[in-house]
Scaffold this motif. Structure first.
Motif, mmCIF file in Angstrom:
data_model
loop_
_atom_site.group_PDB
_atom_site.id
_atom_site.type_symbol
_atom_site.label_atom_id
_atom_site.label_comp_id
_atom_site.label_asym_id
_atom_site.label_seq_id
_atom_site.Cartn_x
_atom_site.Cartn_y
_atom_site.Cartn_z
ATOM 1 N N ALA A 36 0.903 -1.395 0.182
ATOM 2 C CA ALA A 36 0.041 -0.022 0.016
ATOM 3 C C ALA A 36 0.979 1.396 -0.002
ATOM 4 O O ALA A 36 0.334 2.246 -0.319
ATOM 5 C CB ALA A 36 -0.977 -0.018 1.085
ATOM 6 N N LEU A 37 1.969 1.181 0.619
ATOM 7 C CA LEU A 37 3.040 2.339 0.582
ATOM 8 C C LEU A 37 3.594 2.578 -0.918
ATOM 9 O O LEU A 37 4.294 3.380 -1.050
ATOM 10 C CB LEU A 37 4.073 1.949 1.507
ATOM 11 C CG LEU A 37 3.599 1.955 2.966
ATOM 12 C CD1 LEU A 37 4.739 1.492 3.910
ATOM 13 C CD2 LEU A 37 2.614 3.108 3.581
ATOM 14 N N GLY A 38 3.437 1.650 -1.812
ATOM 15 C CA GLY A 38 3.886 2.038 -3.114
ATOM 16 C C GLY A 38 3.062 3.091 -3.961
ATOM 17 O O GLY A 38 2.247 3.731 -3.476
ATOM 18 N N PHE A 39 3.176 3.167 -5.294
ATOM 19 C CA PHE A 39 2.579 3.957 -6.107
ATOM 20 C C PHE A 39 1.296 3.409 -6.711
ATOM 21 O O PHE A 39 1.331 1.985 -7.272
ATOM 22 C CB PHE A 39 3.465 4.511 -7.394
ATOM 23 C CG PHE A 39 2.976 5.272 -8.349
ATOM 24 C CD1 PHE A 39 2.301 6.466 -7.931
ATOM 25 C CD2 PHE A 39 2.911 4.911 -9.725
ATOM 26 C CE1 PHE A 39 1.961 7.336 -8.859
ATOM 27 C CE2 PHE A 39 2.192 5.735 -10.521
ATOM 28 C CZ PHE A 39 1.565 7.131 -10.164
ATOM 29 N N PHE A 59 6.235 10.932 -1.991
ATOM 30 C CA PHE A 59 6.319 11.109 -0.490
ATOM 31 C C PHE A 59 5.061 11.280 0.407
ATOM 32 O O PHE A 59 5.175 11.417 1.471
ATOM 33 C CB PHE A 59 7.594 12.061 -0.094
ATOM 34 C CG PHE A 59 8.684 11.925 -0.807
ATOM 35 C CD1 PHE A 59 9.678 10.737 -0.290
ATOM 36 C CD2 PHE A 59 9.097 12.674 -2.179
ATOM 37 C CE1 PHE A 59 10.611 10.586 -1.021
ATOM 38 C CE2 PHE A 59 10.150 12.251 -2.769
ATOM 39 C CZ PHE A 59 11.305 11.449 -2.298
ATOM 40 N N TYR A 60 3.976 11.412 -0.274
ATOM 41 C CA TYR A 60 2.779 11.191 0.529
ATOM 42 C C TYR A 60 2.912 9.704 1.084
ATOM 43 O O TYR A 60 3.392 8.901 0.576
ATOM 44 C CB TYR A 60 1.320 11.263 -0.354
ATOM 45 C CG TYR A 60 1.118 12.510 -1.021
ATOM 46 C CD1 TYR A 60 1.530 14.021 -0.273
ATOM 47 C CD2 TYR A 60 0.453 12.713 -2.118
ATOM 48 C CE1 TYR A 60 1.071 15.262 -0.875
ATOM 49 C CE2 TYR A 60 0.122 14.018 -2.645
ATOM 50 C CZ TYR A 60 0.434 15.003 -2.309
ATOM 51 O OH TYR A 60 0.054 15.970 -2.773
ATOM 52 N N PRO A 61 2.493 9.461 2.377
ATOM 53 C CA PRO A 61 2.249 8.057 2.690
ATOM 54 C C PRO A 61 1.347 7.373 1.811
ATOM 55 O O PRO A 61 1.709 6.286 1.498
ATOM 56 C CB PRO A 61 1.454 8.143 4.184
ATOM 57 C CG PRO A 61 2.037 9.456 4.578
ATOM 58 C CD PRO A 61 2.178 10.438 3.546
ATOM 59 N N PHE A 62 0.330 7.789 1.123
ATOM 60 C CA PHE A 62 -0.595 7.359 -0.060
ATOM 61 C C PHE A 62 -0.475 8.199 -1.083
ATOM 62 O O PHE A 62 -0.807 9.120 -1.296
ATOM 63 C CB PHE A 62 -1.880 7.164 0.363
ATOM 64 C CG PHE A 62 -3.021 6.981 -0.387
ATOM 65 C CD1 PHE A 62 -2.661 5.534 -1.055
ATOM 66 C CD2 PHE A 62 -4.126 7.724 -0.794
ATOM 67 C CE1 PHE A 62 -3.671 5.281 -1.970
ATOM 68 C CE2 PHE A 62 -4.922 7.261 -1.787
ATOM 69 C CZ PHE A 62 -4.647 6.110 -2.402
ATOM 70 N N SER A 63 0.158 7.365 -1.976
ATOM 71 C CA SER A 63 0.729 8.007 -3.122
ATOM 72 C C SER A 63 -0.262 7.306 -4.677
ATOM 73 O O SER A 63 -0.043 6.346 -4.829
ATOM 74 C CB SER A 63 1.957 7.838 -3.568
ATOM 75 O OG SER A 63 3.188 8.607 -2.555
ATOM 76 N N ALA A 98 11.751 10.189 -8.159
ATOM 77 C CA ALA A 98 10.989 10.272 -6.933
ATOM 78 C C ALA A 98 10.512 9.060 -6.244
ATOM 79 O O ALA A 98 10.796 8.696 -5.088
ATOM 80 C CB ALA A 98 9.981 11.650 -6.964
ATOM 81 N N LEU A 99 10.023 8.300 -7.159
ATOM 82 C CA LEU A 99 9.459 7.250 -6.640
ATOM 83 C C LEU A 99 10.408 6.159 -6.328
ATOM 84 O O LEU A 99 10.415 5.350 -5.291
ATOM 85 C CB LEU A 99 8.290 6.462 -7.502
ATOM 86 C CG LEU A 99 7.108 7.257 -7.435
ATOM 87 C CD1 LEU A 99 6.231 6.856 -8.588
ATOM 88 C CD2 LEU A 99 6.197 6.824 -6.357
ATOM 89 N N LYS A 100 11.619 5.990 -7.158
ATOM 90 C CA LYS A 100 12.769 5.270 -6.778
ATOM 91 C C LYS A 100 13.471 5.448 -5.352
ATOM 92 O O LYS A 100 13.585 4.652 -4.540
ATOM 93 C CB LYS A 100 13.665 5.250 -7.906
ATOM 94 C CG LYS A 100 13.328 4.507 -9.289
ATOM 95 C CD LYS A 100 14.450 4.378 -10.189
ATOM 96 C CE LYS A 100 14.449 3.556 -11.354
ATOM 97 N NZ LYS A 100 15.416 3.418 -12.194
ATOM 98 N N THR A 101 13.313 6.846 -5.258
ATOM 99 C CA THR A 101 13.623 7.329 -3.713
ATOM 100 C C THR A 101 12.661 6.973 -2.770
ATOM 101 O O THR A 101 12.980 6.339 -1.528
ATOM 102 C CB THR A 101 13.888 8.700 -3.785
ATOM 103 O OG1 THR A 101 14.898 9.141 -4.721
ATOM 104 C CG2 THR A 101 14.430 9.301 -2.331
ATOM 105 N N LYS A 102 11.323 7.048 -3.037
ATOM 106 C CA LYS A 102 10.457 6.420 -1.979
ATOM 107 C C LYS A 102 10.358 5.037 -1.935
ATOM 108 O O LYS A 102 10.455 4.581 -0.525
ATOM 109 C CB LYS A 102 9.052 6.969 -2.664
ATOM 110 C CG LYS A 102 7.907 6.894 -1.661
ATOM 111 C CD LYS A 102 7.066 5.776 -1.591
ATOM 112 C CE LYS A 102 6.003 5.816 -0.388
ATOM 113 N NZ LYS A 102 4.544 6.695 -0.955
ATOM 114 N N PRO A 107 15.600 -0.102 -4.942
ATOM 115 C CA PRO A 107 14.258 -0.020 -5.526
ATOM 116 C C PRO A 107 14.259 -1.002 -6.514
ATOM 117 O O PRO A 107 14.944 -1.410 -7.260
ATOM 118 C CB PRO A 107 13.917 1.477 -6.071
ATOM 119 C CG PRO A 107 15.388 2.079 -6.269
ATOM 120 C CD PRO A 107 16.297 1.324 -5.037
ATOM 121 N N ALA A 108 12.775 -1.516 -6.608
ATOM 122 C CA ALA A 108 12.617 -2.522 -7.818
ATOM 123 C C ALA A 108 11.245 -2.046 -8.486
ATOM 124 O O ALA A 108 10.927 -1.022 -8.233
ATOM 125 C CB ALA A 108 12.674 -3.834 -7.221
ATOM 126 N N GLY A 109 10.714 -2.789 -9.287
ATOM 127 C CA GLY A 109 9.835 -2.276 -10.220
ATOM 128 C C GLY A 109 8.375 -2.358 -9.280
ATOM 129 O O GLY A 109 7.555 -1.738 -9.756
#
Length: 883
Positions: free
Chosen positions: A297-300, A598-602, A631-635, A752-754
């Motif tokens: 759930a913390l992913g995109f 970087f929202y907890p829910f993205s 940004a999402l790879k960093t998240k 980070p992965a896919g």
């Protein structure tokens, strides 16, 4: 016992009432001199925003008794002191109770004598045993009318002072004016507030659940009558007004507030803290805390209203994958349904949806569909089980005549709302969700339109003329003069009472039912996102900030909303990335992805009439795709840290996303900053929020000994410099969201992965240590299977760095697979001496040391995270450098 209780209150005969403009309490029906004086109120026109007509000092209640002992507290009896009545129905005699819930929680309850009143059906928990010591005391004043103060015992600071007057307890109008400890007040919702810290210049905010896009000062989807107040010395407390009727609060320059509601009782809970995180922890402990969400759930997440076919949904999904963007969850809005009927899917345009969901699962991804609560009445008998079974079980909200209330929402035919307060409705909802799951193996549920939203006013058949549908006072809520606009009749009936009382709890009750259903159906930790929320909804659901706009200022507003809902005990929160209403632009969408990652829910999501805005649609190497990817790879790299924050929030209380002042509460500048935020205590996010800008100033909170690091370069900065200019150029393929890490913290990270399933399969962690000015740091990680409902089955490991040494402590080891997780790489920044030797558990280790950046890199072999590990390093020379 009585002697013990007497220690916690005192009497005073001193009047604290003042007639200064800042301390006026409005006499609301007094619109001109004649109407004002006829009521017995004071008319003194002013050019300031203060009220011209205000209540006199003798307005309120007089004491009938001294304080007397009740179970776990004290009480006092009052009677109305004047004949002034603003809206009639005043209670002549009332009781005020002070209940000692715990050493840090005081309940103050004001209700009429010998009259049963509606009370919110949520239990607020205190300590298991009555407290023997309290960190508060209360002081009673009798002259000119009854008032009280709540005082922090350790400092003498007055936290809650009702001597401004104006106390009103009437059938459909209750009011309390409060002098605050300072003007640093945060909270009350849900609205689109332009600043996290409240404007105290007579600003009024309404609270009544309503389907309204975030806009201006309109009341929105949820109701949270709760605030936090920072005291002059930095101590912090929280206050909850537990009430579910339509209500409002006016901020005054006193500094103070005037709280008003049109039903129930005044039921107030004061949380003593004294730190901001302890306040949130006490608040959520009393209501029930949000469980760590499933790891995925913390992913995109990707969604839009307007895919219109599974082919278009798959195209957006594929574009995102092709762009190399980490991506976990595909969503379905109402267009996946057959004619907007819940628990169905379109047999033509979405015929392949079940097969697509299976494909998602094969790739380690998830699917979340939307459900709306209003059930269509127009299908042939026996053809639509949700309606047929609901009718048989008699689960519907009823109109004033006792018939199922007829509403109009998305289905072509009229529809009924379920009464989720009943157990039989929960059983019916569970059955429908289970049947749907047998067709589409969804992984979570999105509940929407649950204010409840209605496309007609009140009902298809209209509403009766009575005091519920037409109360004598309407708080400052949108919808003109009516509470009925865009919802159902206030005299509709539910098992908990009339809708007038429980309206704003509809989403809460649906979330509770959905949470129970998903547990039983999937056997896994439930993932739910709800639009409408209420006090305590965080026990059951996450939240998104509603139908926002594709406009630049909405990015800023989203940070404020995210931080508020963390205060409200709902840490899984975020806004629609790139905006929901209107057409986004490439630059806006790129910047929003830099923030929204970087929202907890993205989640990226938008409206039927708007253009496609998934990050891949702009081109695989567009600024949007690059911004989202970076940004999402960093998240995703930070997910072990972020997931650990959720576990810590659940186990110990506190926020996930938090304002700077939570960590630096005595930093006066930090108290007003809401364009930057922290994830936990360590990660500071400072997005660029303005069109056409490539630079921004970042405020570095803390004192001269506080160190901040650039998250990407590990460059160090002292907080003494206060302002740091940073650059993020969308045309630079490497640039991303400005992030800084606070010295003194060690972050668990992953490559980070896919998607998160692929990322977890590696069973490896890296540790990035950003040491403080004394070369110390701490960190921790929680590991579990990412979905189990048994929240005791986790492994918790702490890391501690002191000069020359790093130790590992296994606090709990209940996740059996943790023994297979290892640490591949450790980087420690901020070590000032040349290192010539590193040992792991007494054995020589591979390492490098960069004296320019003062970075020690350690490459351990077979370093299992649950081992009894210790790392030491020594130096042959010293060349101390200042940060």
């Amino acid at each position: 016992m009585r002697l013990l209780l007497l220690l916690f209150y005192t009497f005073s005969a001193i009047s604290c009432t003042s007639s200064t403009e800042d301390q006026r309490v409005e006499c609301l029906p007094g619109t001109d001199k004649n109407s004002c004086t006829a009521l017995g109120c004071i008319w003194e026109p002013t050019e300031s925003p203060a009220p011209n007509c205000y209540l006199p000092p003798q307005y309120g209640y007089s004491t009938l008794s001294d304080l007397y002992e009740i179970e776990n507290g004290m009480a006092i009896d009052l009677e109305k002191s004047t004949s002034i009545s603003m809206f009639d129905g005043d209670f002549e005699k009332v009781t005020v109770s002070f209940v000692h819930m715990s050493e840090n929680l005081l309940r103050i309850k004001m209700e009429p004598v010998d009259e049963k009143r509606y009370q919110v059906p949520i239990t607020i928990l205190g300590s298991e045993e009555p407290p023997t010591t309290m960190n508060y005391e209360y002081q009673i004043t009798k002259d000119p009318v009854f008032s009280f103060k709540v005082v922090r015992k350790s400092t003498g600071t007055v936290l809650f002072d009702t001597s401004l007057g104006g106390l009103t307890l009437a059938d459909q109008f209750l009011q309390l004016a409060v002098q605050l400890s300072s003007s640093n007040i945060y909270g009350f919702g849900e609205q689109e507030q332009p600043s996290l810290r409240h404007d105290m210049n007579w600003k009024t905010w309404g609270m009544f659940a309503r389907d309204h896009a975030p806009e201006g000062d309109a009341n929105l989807y949820g109701v949270h009558p709760y605030y936090m107040n920072v005291e002059p010395d930095g101590n912090t407390h929280g206050v909850l007004f537990l009430n579910s009727n339509a209500q409002e609060v006016t901020m005054t320059p006193a500094p103070g507030l005037v709280y008003r509601t049109i039903g129930g009782i005044l039921d107030i809970y004061i949380y003593l803290g004294p730190t901001p995180e302890k306040v949130v922890g006490q608040y959520t402990a009393s209501l029930g805390r949000y469980e760590p969400p499933p790891f995925w759930a913390l992913g995109f997440h990707l969604c839009r209203w307007g895919y219109n076919s599974v082919a278009n949904m798959k195209a957006a999904w594929q574009r995102t994958l092709d762009s190399g963007i980490p991506f976990d969850v595909q969503w379905g809005d109402i267009d996946y349904m057959d004619r907007a009927l819940d628990f169905t899917y379109n047999p033509t345009d979405f015929q392949e949806l079940p097969a697509f969901v299976d494909e998602l699962h094969e790739k380690g991804m998830k699917f979340v569909p939307i459900l709306d609560p209003c059930i269509s009445t127009g299908e042939p008998a026996g053809s639509y089980p949700p309606f047929d079974e609901g009718n048989t079980q008699d689960i519907w909200v009823k109109d004033a005549s006792g018939n199922p209330l007829m509403a109009k929402v998305w289905p072509a035919d009229y529809c009924h709302f379920p009464d989720f307060f009943t157990s039989k409705t929960e059983d019916w909802w569970l059955n429908q969700l289970a049947n749907f799951y047998s067709t589409i193996k969804y992984d979570g549920i999105w509940i929407d339109m649950n204010e409840p939203a209605n496309f007609v006013t009140g009902s298809v058949d209209g509403c009766q003329e009575n005091k519920w549908n037409n109360p004598p006072y309407k708080p400052k809520t949108d919808g003109g003069d009516s509470l009925l606009d865009k919802t159902i009749c206030m005299d509709a009936t539910q098992s908990e009472g009339i809708h007038y009382d429980v309206h704003s709890m509809f989403g809460w009750s649906e979330a509770r039912a959905t949470n129970r259903a998903l547990r039983e159906i999937t056997g896994k930790r439930p993932f739910i996102i709800s639009r409408s929320t209420f006090v305590g909804s965080g026990k059951y659901t996450g939240h998104w900030l509603g139908d926002n706009w594709s406009e630049w200022d909405n990015m800023h507003f989203s940070i404020i909303g995210m931080l508020q809902f963390n205060h409200f005990g709902m840490p899984l929160v975020g806004a629609d990335i790139c905006g929901f209403i209107g057409n986004t632009t490439e630059e806006l969408c790129a910047r929003w992805h830099q923030l929204g990652a970087f929202y907890p829910f993205s989640r990226n999501h938008n409206l039927l009439e708007s253009i496609d805005q998934d990050p891949g649609v702009w081109g695989l190497d567009s600024i949007v795709a690059r911004a989202a990817r970076n940004a999402l790879k960093t998240k995703y790299a930070l997910l072990p840290y972020l997931y650990s924050l959720f576990y810590k929030s659940y186990n110990e209380g506190g926020t996930v996303a938090r304002p700077l002042w939570h960590e630096f509460v005595t930093d006066q500048e930090a108290l007003g900053i809401d364009t930057q935020f922290l994830l936990g205590p360590a990660v500071m996010v400072s997005p660029i929020l303005d069109q056409g800008k490539t630079k921004r100033n970042v405020y570095l909170p803390g004192g001269e000994n506080t160190v901040w690091y650039d998250a990407y370069t590990f460059e160090r900065f002292s907080a003494a410099m206060k302002i740091l200019e940073v650059t993020s150029d969308l045309n630079n393929p490497e640039d991303s969201t400005p992030l800084h890490i606070r010295g003194g913290y060690i972050l668990p990270v992953q490559d980070p992965a896919g998607n998160t399933a692929q990322q977890r399969e590696t069973r490896t962690l890296n540790l990035f240590g950003y040491l403080d000015s004394e070369e110390k740091g701490t960190g921790e990680v929680y590991l579990d299977d990412g979905e189990s409902m048994d929240l005791t089955l986790y492994t918790h490991v702490k890391f501690m760095v002191n000069p020359g040494k790093m130790d590992f402590e296994v606090v709990q080891d209940a996740y059996t697979d943790a023994m297979n997780w290892k640490i591949d790489y450790i980087r420690l920044a901020g070590i000032s001496q040349n290192i010539d030797k590193v040992e792991i558990n007494g054995e020589a280790a591979i390492f490098t040391y960069n004296p320019e950046y003062q970075i020690l890199d350690i490459l351990p072999e077979n370093f299992m995270i649950t081992g009894a590990n210790s790392i030491t390093w020594t130096s042959s020379a010293s060349h101390q450098q200042s940060p």
